[in-house]
Design an enzyme around this catalytic site. Sequence first.
Site, mmCIF file in Angstrom:
data_model
loop_
_atom_site.group_PDB
_atom_site.id
_atom_site.type_symbol
_atom_site.label_atom_id
_atom_site.label_comp_id
_atom_site.label_asym_id
_atom_site.label_seq_id
_atom_site.Cartn_x
_atom_site.Cartn_y
_atom_site.Cartn_z
ATOM 1 N N LYS A 31 47.737 28.383 51.827
ATOM 2 C CA LYS A 31 48.316 29.513 51.103
ATOM 3 C C LYS A 31 48.809 30.568 52.088
ATOM 4 C CE LYS A 31 46.068 32.998 48.892
ATOM 5 N NZ LYS A 31 46.804 34.274 49.132
ATOM 6 N N ASP A 58 52.328 32.602 48.097
ATOM 7 C CA ASP A 58 51.743 33.474 47.070
ATOM 8 C C ASP A 58 52.235 34.911 47.241
ATOM 9 O OD1 ASP A 58 50.133 34.407 45.024
ATOM 10 O OD2 ASP A 58 48.355 34.586 46.286
ATOM 11 N N LYS A 60 53.530 36.711 44.409
ATOM 12 C CA LYS A 60 53.281 37.396 43.128
ATOM 13 C C LYS A 60 54.445 38.315 42.739
ATOM 14 C CE LYS A 60 48.224 37.458 43.696
ATOM 15 N NZ LYS A 60 48.118 37.009 45.098
ATOM 16 N N ASP A 63 59.295 42.121 39.141
ATOM 17 C CA ASP A 63 60.439 43.027 39.243
ATOM 18 C C ASP A 63 61.357 42.734 38.060
ATOM 19 O OD1 ASP A 63 62.493 44.774 40.330
ATOM 20 O OD2 ASP A 63 61.617 44.402 42.315
ATOM 21 N N THR A 122 41.519 38.330 39.979
ATOM 22 C CA THR A 122 40.065 38.153 39.925
ATOM 23 C C THR A 122 39.303 39.380 40.414
ATOM 24 O OG1 THR A 122 40.215 36.961 42.038
ATOM 25 C CG2 THR A 122 40.059 35.635 40.029
ATOM 26 N N ARG A 214 38.364 33.714 52.826
ATOM 27 C CA ARG A 214 37.398 34.191 53.815
ATOM 28 C C ARG A 214 36.183 33.301 54.037
ATOM 29 N NH1 ARG A 214 37.845 40.241 51.446
ATOM 30 N NH2 ARG A 214 38.379 38.952 49.646
#
Length: 238
Positions: A31, A58, A60, A63, A122, A214
Amino acid sequence: MTPIVALDVADLGQVTVLLEQLSVEPRPTIKVGMELFYHFGPAIVKQIQQAGFSVFLDLKLHDIPNTVARTMKVIGELGVQLTTIHAAGGAAMLEAGQRGLISGARSAGIEPAKLLAVTQLTSIDEYVLHEQQHVNISLSESVQSYARLSEAAGLPGVICSAQEVELIRAVVAPSFLCITPGIRPVDAQQDDQKRIVTPTQARQLGSNGIVVGRPITQSLDPRKAYQQIATEFMEESK
């Protein structure tokens, strides 16, 4: 689907080292998020592809429909496998994004990426939804509504918490994809995630794919951390 590893770093040296450590089977999808892409642009996508990895870009997008369509056309030319858009932008924006993505892929002579709509991040919980976003329905209802909207707009799936996969499955077709971030192994820190599950729980809840950052990239042994997570998530198919 193998786990998706989020390279949320901004240093090319770190990227190179992590790609070497993750060159194992089953090979993850990588990603590329905003931090990495805004530092290095399309070149980082090409570098990861040349190293033999599929890419989940990614960004997102959120607009006006025309801007999203034009931007998605550019993304569609990159040959990534997955990319994202915010469901909150509405049906016209989602449809424009899908058209742009397909147009870009067609002009490049490649298969279009799967466009996934972000339902609710999330990091959002009921308090944020009601007290800061001033949304009157529950988090579950919001996620279901966004999933239905995305499917009606022609998108193949959504990004959602694994905790909401069963709710989404109740209102969409069986083939609709649910890709789930907010994954944390049992002994990992929660960080800024609020709606989290373990890799095993994500599999049991019916997630089609998980996104982990992470707990892998900041591990002392990223390769081992990835392999353990991949085993947990893909155990049922072995």
